[in-house]
Design a protein around this motif. Structure first.
Motif, mmCIF file in Angstrom:
data_model
loop_
_atom_site.group_PDB
_atom_site.id
_atom_site.type_symbol
_atom_site.label_atom_id
_atom_site.label_comp_id
_atom_site.label_asym_id
_atom_site.label_seq_id
_atom_site.Cartn_x
_atom_site.Cartn_y
_atom_site.Cartn_z
ATOM 1 N N GLY A 90 4.019 0.607 -2.352
ATOM 2 C CA GLY A 90 5.379 0.714 -1.828
ATOM 3 C C GLY A 90 6.044 1.994 -2.302
ATOM 4 N N GLN A 91 5.859 2.294 -3.584
ATOM 5 C CA GLN A 91 6.525 3.486 -4.119
ATOM 6 C C GLN A 91 5.920 4.762 -3.545
ATOM 7 O OE1 GLN A 91 6.117 2.553 -8.220
ATOM 8 N NE2 GLN A 91 8.150 1.641 -8.355
ATOM 9 N N MET A 92 4.605 4.741 -3.345
ATOM 10 C CA MET A 92 3.990 5.941 -2.781
ATOM 11 C C MET A 92 4.446 6.189 -1.348
ATOM 12 S SD MET A 92 0.200 6.462 -4.289
ATOM 13 C CE MET A 92 -0.408 5.023 -3.539
ATOM 14 N N ARG A 93 4.682 5.081 -0.634
ATOM 15 C CA ARG A 93 5.157 5.230 0.737
ATOM 16 C C ARG A 93 6.498 5.945 0.771
ATOM 17 N NH1 ARG A 93 4.423 -0.583 1.807
ATOM 18 N NH2 ARG A 93 2.194 -0.721 2.046
ATOM 19 N N ASN A 94 7.285 5.765 -0.299
ATOM 20 C CA ASN A 94 8.583 6.436 -0.329
ATOM 21 C C ASN A 94 8.434 7.904 -0.644
ATOM 22 O OD1 ASN A 94 9.519 3.966 -0.021
ATOM 23 N ND2 ASN A 94 10.314 3.710 -2.082
ATOM 24 N N SER A 95 7.283 8.248 -1.220
ATOM 25 C CA SER A 95 7.169 9.619 -1.701
ATOM 26 C C SER A 95 6.866 10.512 -0.509
ATOM 27 C CB SER A 95 6.062 9.709 -2.735
ATOM 28 O OG SER A 95 4.816 9.606 -2.079
ATOM 29 N N ASP A 96 7.632 11.553 -0.400
ATOM 30 C CA ASP A 96 7.527 12.564 0.650
ATOM 31 C C ASP A 96 6.710 12.165 1.859
ATOM 32 O OD1 ASP A 96 9.162 14.031 -0.742
ATOM 33 O OD2 ASP A 96 7.641 15.285 -1.681
ATOM 34 N N ASP A 97 5.480 12.734 1.932
ATOM 35 C CA ASP A 97 4.840 12.601 3.222
ATOM 36 C C ASP A 97 3.671 11.626 3.218
ATOM 37 O OD1 ASP A 97 3.756 16.019 2.772
ATOM 38 O OD2 ASP A 97 3.313 14.191 1.670
ATOM 39 N N LEU A 98 3.413 10.969 2.073
ATOM 40 C CA LEU A 98 2.336 9.973 2.109
ATOM 41 C C LEU A 98 2.687 8.849 3.070
ATOM 42 C CD1 LEU A 98 0.715 9.431 -1.362
ATOM 43 C CD2 LEU A 98 -0.191 10.469 0.693
ATOM 44 N N ARG A 99 4.002 8.666 3.307
ATOM 45 C CA ARG A 99 4.406 7.597 4.211
ATOM 46 C C ARG A 99 3.902 7.824 5.621
ATOM 47 N NH1 ARG A 99 10.740 7.955 5.022
ATOM 48 N NH2 ARG A 99 10.202 5.991 5.980
ATOM 49 N N TRP A 100 3.523 9.059 5.940
ATOM 50 C CA TRP A 100 3.022 9.307 7.283
ATOM 51 C C TRP A 100 1.506 9.184 7.377
ATOM 52 C CZ3 TRP A 100 6.674 8.158 9.973
ATOM 53 C CH2 TRP A 100 7.970 8.563 9.649
ATOM 54 N N ALA A 101 0.872 8.968 6.232
ATOM 55 C CA ALA A 101 -0.576 8.775 6.281
ATOM 56 C C ALA A 101 -0.860 7.365 6.773
ATOM 57 C CB ALA A 101 -1.154 8.984 4.897
ATOM 58 N N ASN A 102 -2.050 7.165 7.299
ATOM 59 C CA ASN A 102 -2.452 5.845 7.764
ATOM 60 C C ASN A 102 -2.422 4.868 6.586
ATOM 61 O OD1 ASN A 102 -4.060 3.605 8.265
ATOM 62 N ND2 ASN A 102 -5.288 4.709 9.786
ATOM 63 N N PRO A 103 -1.627 3.791 6.680
ATOM 64 C CA PRO A 103 -1.463 2.906 5.523
ATOM 65 C C PRO A 103 -2.788 2.309 5.033
ATOM 66 C CG PRO A 103 -0.327 2.030 7.470
ATOM 67 C CD PRO A 103 -0.808 3.395 7.823
ATOM 68 N N LEU A 104 -3.708 2.079 5.956
ATOM 69 C CA LEU A 104 -4.986 1.497 5.522
ATOM 70 C C LEU A 104 -5.764 2.500 4.677
ATOM 71 C CD1 LEU A 104 -6.140 -0.402 8.719
ATOM 72 C CD2 LEU A 104 -5.017 -1.271 6.663
ATOM 73 N N GLU A 105 -5.684 3.784 5.079
ATOM 74 C CA GLU A 105 -6.391 4.805 4.297
ATOM 75 C C GLU A 105 -5.736 4.998 2.933
ATOM 76 O OE1 GLU A 105 -6.564 8.271 6.808
ATOM 77 O OE2 GLU A 105 -7.835 7.233 8.269
ATOM 78 N N VAL A 106 -4.393 4.929 2.909
ATOM 79 C CA VAL A 106 -3.704 5.059 1.630
ATOM 80 C C VAL A 106 -4.124 3.921 0.712
ATOM 81 C CG1 VAL A 106 -1.470 5.074 0.472
ATOM 82 C CG2 VAL A 106 -1.720 6.196 2.689
ATOM 83 N N LYS A 107 -4.214 2.743 1.281
ATOM 84 C CA LYS A 107 -4.568 1.576 0.475
ATOM 85 C C LYS A 107 -5.977 1.747 -0.087
ATOM 86 C CE LYS A 107 -4.406 -3.436 0.617
ATOM 87 N NZ LYS A 107 -5.492 -4.199 1.227
ATOM 88 N N ALA A 108 -6.907 2.176 0.763
ATOM 89 C CA ALA A 108 -8.287 2.340 0.322
ATOM 90 C C ALA A 108 -8.363 3.383 -0.790
ATOM 91 C CB ALA A 108 -9.168 2.732 1.502
ATOM 92 N N ALA A 109 -7.641 4.491 -0.612
ATOM 93 C CA ALA A 109 -7.671 5.545 -1.625
ATOM 94 C C ALA A 109 -7.084 5.038 -2.935
ATOM 95 C CB ALA A 109 -6.893 6.757 -1.123
ATOM 96 N N THR A 110 -6.006 4.260 -2.827
ATOM 97 C CA THR A 110 -5.356 3.759 -4.034
ATOM 98 C C THR A 110 -6.275 2.792 -4.786
ATOM 99 O OG1 THR A 110 -3.294 3.935 -2.829
ATOM 100 C CG2 THR A 110 -3.231 2.716 -4.880
ATOM 101 N N GLU A 111 -6.938 1.963 -4.025
ATOM 102 C CA GLU A 111 -7.854 1.017 -4.673
ATOM 103 C C GLU A 111 -8.964 1.758 -5.412
ATOM 104 O OE1 GLU A 111 -7.166 -2.885 -1.819
ATOM 105 O OE2 GLU A 111 -8.885 -1.575 -1.433
ATOM 106 N N LYS A 112 -9.406 2.848 -4.803
ATOM 107 C CA LYS A 112 -10.475 3.629 -5.436
ATOM 108 C C LYS A 112 -9.983 4.193 -6.770
ATOM 109 C CE LYS A 112 -13.907 7.071 -3.918
ATOM 110 N NZ LYS A 112 -14.123 7.813 -5.041
ATOM 111 N N VAL A 113 -8.771 4.763 -6.744
ATOM 112 C CA VAL A 113 -8.251 5.359 -7.970
ATOM 113 C C VAL A 113 -7.951 4.275 -9.014
ATOM 114 C CG1 VAL A 113 -6.435 6.813 -8.936
ATOM 115 C CG2 VAL A 113 -7.302 7.276 -6.646
ATOM 116 N N TYR A 114 -7.470 3.115 -8.551
ATOM 117 C CA TYR A 114 -7.227 2.015 -9.489
ATOM 118 C C TYR A 114 -8.509 1.624 -10.192
ATOM 119 C CZ TYR A 114 -2.376 0.503 -9.273
ATOM 120 O OH TYR A 114 -1.034 0.397 -9.459
#
Ligand SMILES: *[C@@H]1O[C@H](CO)[C@@H](O)[C@H](O)[C@H]1NC(C)=O
Ligand SMILES: *[C@@H]1O[C@H](CO)[C@@H](O)[C@H](O)[C@H]1NC(C)=O
Ligand SMILES: *[C@@H]1O[C@H](CO)[C@@H](O)[C@H](O)[C@H]1NC(C)=O
Length: 822
Positions: A145-169
């Motif tokens: 949720g917080q990353m979505r608020n950050s500048d332009d990550l909100r325009w990235a495909n949410p599924l890809e953001v989720k996958a990337a975040t899970e990887k980093v987690y």
């Protein structure tokens, strides 16, 4: 000449146009291959009701084209974000719009490679690692949720953001399953050590409400993306300086109901959002009665609205009325006339409608009065106030923009003559300001930082801001969320009124209704309503929620918080023939089988007892009937040994079973496990057992169909005559008195705590709004019940001791979802 369009394409193009798309774009959309996906996305986002800008429409079409593989929710999320960003951008930008800036703000043409995305997520997580490590995997949705608020990550495909975040987690905190299992074990260990701590043993069955997480509602999602106080742009920047000085930069919100009806379940969202948002940000929320329509207002509505707010657990910062500001509003109306931005008019309703293009939405034209001399308008406005006009003869209209595409800008009415006395101001005024004139100015007077309302008001925001700017006052920012509708609940004022006045229900608080007074009387815990609202979430899309989901939330809440009692709805007497007449055994049983801290109670077990008629069959219906019947041996809940059928008696006139003889199987081996268990209450005069219930009111849904609101005025034909069944002669175990006393005592303790705290604060404590509905319990194997206000308790001792009286019960909820319903 271009070839003629197929009628369905033409129709679809017109539909897209009604959603706000330009002519050419509507046509393009209607002709495209992805038009069905686009139509469905526009539909779910509700654009026909709340048209969008053409540019936003272009983005949404792109979503429909490119994202057909994503879930509907993902699509709607993207659409809401586009709408939100564009609206915010437009709100802050002064026309003409800078197209590049608009595109950046709305994500037009945004692209990101998977490597870039991963790198940005890594940067975000490593720079916030200290905070994120505390919650670990449990905090991943918050992080998203917080990353979505950050500048332009909100325009990235949410599924890809989720996958990337899970990887980093996984890189940072280890594999999800292992980390979650560890966290769970730690939490359980903590819980155990807490449970071992000595506690008062037999109290507090209903003391612990289910934890709500305001973080979920306010810390992430739409509400977390609203501006900070001070972030709402002003046409006159000095207004913001004064405003922040007055508020100290705190959040100020308001809940502004019209006191002309009873609040219903849909309003609980407005209450939770406005009061909750202020509370979460350590700000304040006003309760403001929007009392500008004296014709419909009554004292009972004022009282009940405040009671509802308090019942849901909130206390207004201040209670105000729009009518507090009548004098100030009148002066501002005069100022508006003096600025040449309002005029008096004797146009009739028909004339006004014709100026606005009439029913066929034709061309619009100005009122003949639009350019009236200022002096004349001032004197006619004074005459309106002096009572020289009858209702309808003269109005004050704002001079807005008849050519705007937005109907709320078509010189809407600011003041009208009503000639009715007002609830609070008596006969002082015969003219009253309209909602459109009053609402934004009262928000301004009260220095509201966030004017939160439902999306029906998106269009009205233009007029809201126009008026604040025209009068050069502080301009609050209105933000709109989707309304909450409970499918199957009748909430229209007019329809409710018909149900009440037609005698189809017992009153506004009939427990089958979804007014807040009815839900309270029904015994629905207020915390369950707040959990429900939080669970549905707040975004810009409307939420249409099925009744069964609401009922499920209530049930879950009750499951955790109510003690268990044995209640026999339709008793049959049972004699255990092998026990002596004076046989007596104390049976100690837990009040909540899953929560030992709730304690236990003791009931008598004797030779004579009662079981439910439902638990006995002369002939078993099928081989899965494991309750009592000829030949059967069954367990009695919490009793050491089972009972075995011996014989039964029947009333020859009715065929009903009147008495069962059974045997207490004292010598059953300890390993014997009966196939079925039934609940029971024993007869024992010295213990005053069992306790007779005067009335048990069993409710089902008021209507036969799932969505009576869809039936139009035929909803009255859909009433279920069996929606209320009153059972007389039910019996309950003596433990009921302990539950009554504990529940009332606990409710009273909360009141006393609040009083002491208020005394310390030097303020007055709000009065308690609790009634007998705070007495709630689960009747084992039956349903959840609460005490109805029709009960008559006999209080003893200090007034808190109750061991007698006439009990009336309301069914709150069944134990399981009604599968057989249809
Ligand atoms: C609102 O702010 C103004 C200054 O902008 C101040 O004069 C006024 O007293 C404030 N009103 C309330 C109700 O706080
Ligand atoms: C409305 O006012 C105009 C003068 O502004 C007057 O000529 C006209 O007769 C009035 N119409 C009605 C219906 O009173
Ligand atoms: C007492 O004051 C505190 C701090 O302002 C506030 O949070 C609390 O709600 C007040 N309590 C009552 C009962 O008014």
């Amino acid at each position: 000449m271009p070839p003629a369009l197929a009628p369905e394409v033409e129709q679809l193009a017109a539909w897209f146009k009604s959603c706000g798309l330009s002519d050419s774009r509507s046509l393009e959309a209607a002709r495209s291959k992805y038009s069905p996906a686009a139509k469905s996305l526009f539909d779910s986002a509700g654009f026909q009701l709340h048209p969008i800008e053409d540019k936003q429409g272009a983005l949404v079409l792109q979503v429909a084209r490119d994202a057909q593989a994503l879930s509907d929710d993902a699509n709607l999320y993207i659409v809401a974000a586009i709408q939100d960003a564009a609206v915010k951008f437009m709100g802050a930008a002064v026309p003409p719009v800078d197209a590049d800036a608009f595109n950046r703000a709305c994500g037009v043409g945004f692209t990101i490679t998977p490597e870039e995305l991963l790198a940005r997520v890594r940067t975000y997580i490593s720079s916030n690692k200290a905070d994120l490590a505390k919650l670990g995997w449990g905090g991943i949705s918050k992080t998203l949720g917080q990353m979505r608020n950050s500048d332009d990550l909100r325009w990235a495909n949410p599924l890809e953001v989720k996958a990337a975040t899970e990887k980093v987690y996984e890189e940072e905190f280890g594999k999800k399953e292992e980390a979650m299992a560890k966290a769970k074990a730690a939490a359980e260990a903590a819980k155990k050590s807490k449970a071992k701590a000595p506690t008062a043993s037999t109290s507090s069955a209903a003391a612990t409400p289910v934890a709500e997480s305001p973080e979920d509602l306010f810390g992430t999602g739409w509400l977390s993306r609203l501006h900070k106080p001070g972030g709402n742009q002003q046409k006159y920047p000095e207004r913001m300086v004064e405003h922040l000085k007055a508020t100290g930069g705190k959040v100020f919100t308001r809940f502004p109901p019209e006191p002309n009806g009873f609040l219903h379940i849909g309003h609980s969202k407005a209450i939770a959002v406005n009061f909750g948002y202020a509370k979460y940000h350590k700000g304040h929320c006003y309760l403001r009665y929007d009392d500008t329509n004296p014709e419909a207002e009554e004292q009972i509505y004022f009282d009940k609205i405040l009671e509802n707010v308090r019942w849901l657990g909130y206390e207004p910062y201040r209670i105000t009325h729009s009518s507090d500001h009548f004098a100030e509003l009148y002066e501002l109306a005069r100022l508006l006339i003096k600025k040449g931005l309002a005029y008096t008019s004797n146009d009739t309703a028909e004339e006004i409608s014709a100026q606005r293009g009439g029913p066929s939405h034709g061309p619009r034209h100005d009122s003949k009065d639009r350019n009236k001399p200022i002096e004349q308008s001032l004197s006619e406005f004074a005459d309106m106030k002096a009572g020289k006009y009858q209702p309808g003869e003269m109005t004050l209209r704002m001079k807005q923009d008849m050519q705007s595409p937005n109907p709320t800008m078509w010189d809407i009415i600011a003041y009208r003559v009503l000639g009715k006395p007002h609830h609070r101001t008596g006969t002082e005024w015969c003219i009253y300001p309209t909602y459109d004139f009053t609402h934004c100015l009262c928000d301004s007077f009260e220095n509201i930082s966030h004017s939160l309302c439902t999306t029906e008001f998106i269009g009205a925001r233009t007029a809201y801001e126009w008026l604040c700017d025209a009068l050069e006052v502080y301009k609050p920012r209105q933000s709109e969320y989707g309304r909450l509708t409970l499918e199957g609940a009748i909430t229209s004022k007019r329809k409710l009124l018909k149900l009440v006045t037609g005698g189809h229900v017992s009153g506004w608080d009939d427990p089958r209704l979804y007014t807040l007074v009815a839900l309270k009387r029904r015994g629905v815990p207020p915390a369950a309503i707040i959990s429900f609202v939080s669970g549905v979430g707040v975004s810009t899309s409307p939420s249409l929620v099925q009744l069964s989901r609401f009922e499920q939330t209530v049930r879950q809440h009750l499951e955790m918080t109510t003690p268990r009692l044995m209640l026999i709805l339709r008793p049959i007497r049972v004699t255990l023939e092998n026990l002596p007449a004076d046989f007596y055994l104390d049976i100690t049983k837990p009040l909540h089988p899953k929560d030992p801290s709730t304690g236990s109670n003791t009931v008598p077990f004797t030779r004579e007892l009662f079981i439910d008629a439902d638990d006995f069959r002369v002939e078993p219906v099928d081989k899965n009937f494991f309750r009592l019947c000829p030949g059967a041996t069954v367990g009695l809940l919490n009793v050491p040994k089972p009972i075995a059928y011996v014989s039964h008696e029947v009333d020859p006139a009715t065929g009903a079973v009147t008495h069962i003889v059974a045997r207490y199987v004292d010598d059953a081996p300890a390993t014997f496990k009966p196939k079925g268990w039934v609940h029971w209450v024993a007869q024992h005069a010295p213990s005053a057992s069992p306790v007779a219930i005067a009335e048990t009111r069993l409710f089902k849904r008021l209507f036969k169909s799932d969505n009576p609101a869809a039936l139009g005025d035929a909803y009255l034909d859909d009433l279920d005559p069996e929606s209320l069944v009153v059972v007389r002669g039910a019996l309950v175990e003596t433990g009921v008195w302990g539950v009554v006393r504990d529940s009332l005592r606990r409710a009273d303790e909360v009141v006393q705590l609040r009083k002491a705290e208020a005394e310390k604060n030097g303020t007055e404590a709000p009065p308690s709004v609790d009634g007998l509905e705070v007495v709630r319990f689960q009747a084992s194997r039956t349903a959840y019940f609460c005490l109805d206000r029709d009960s008559k308790l006999e209080r003893e001792g200090d007034g808190k001791d109750v061991a007698r009286g006439e009990l009336v019960l309301n069914l709150i909820a069944s134990l399981k979802e009604d599968k057989g319903k249809k």
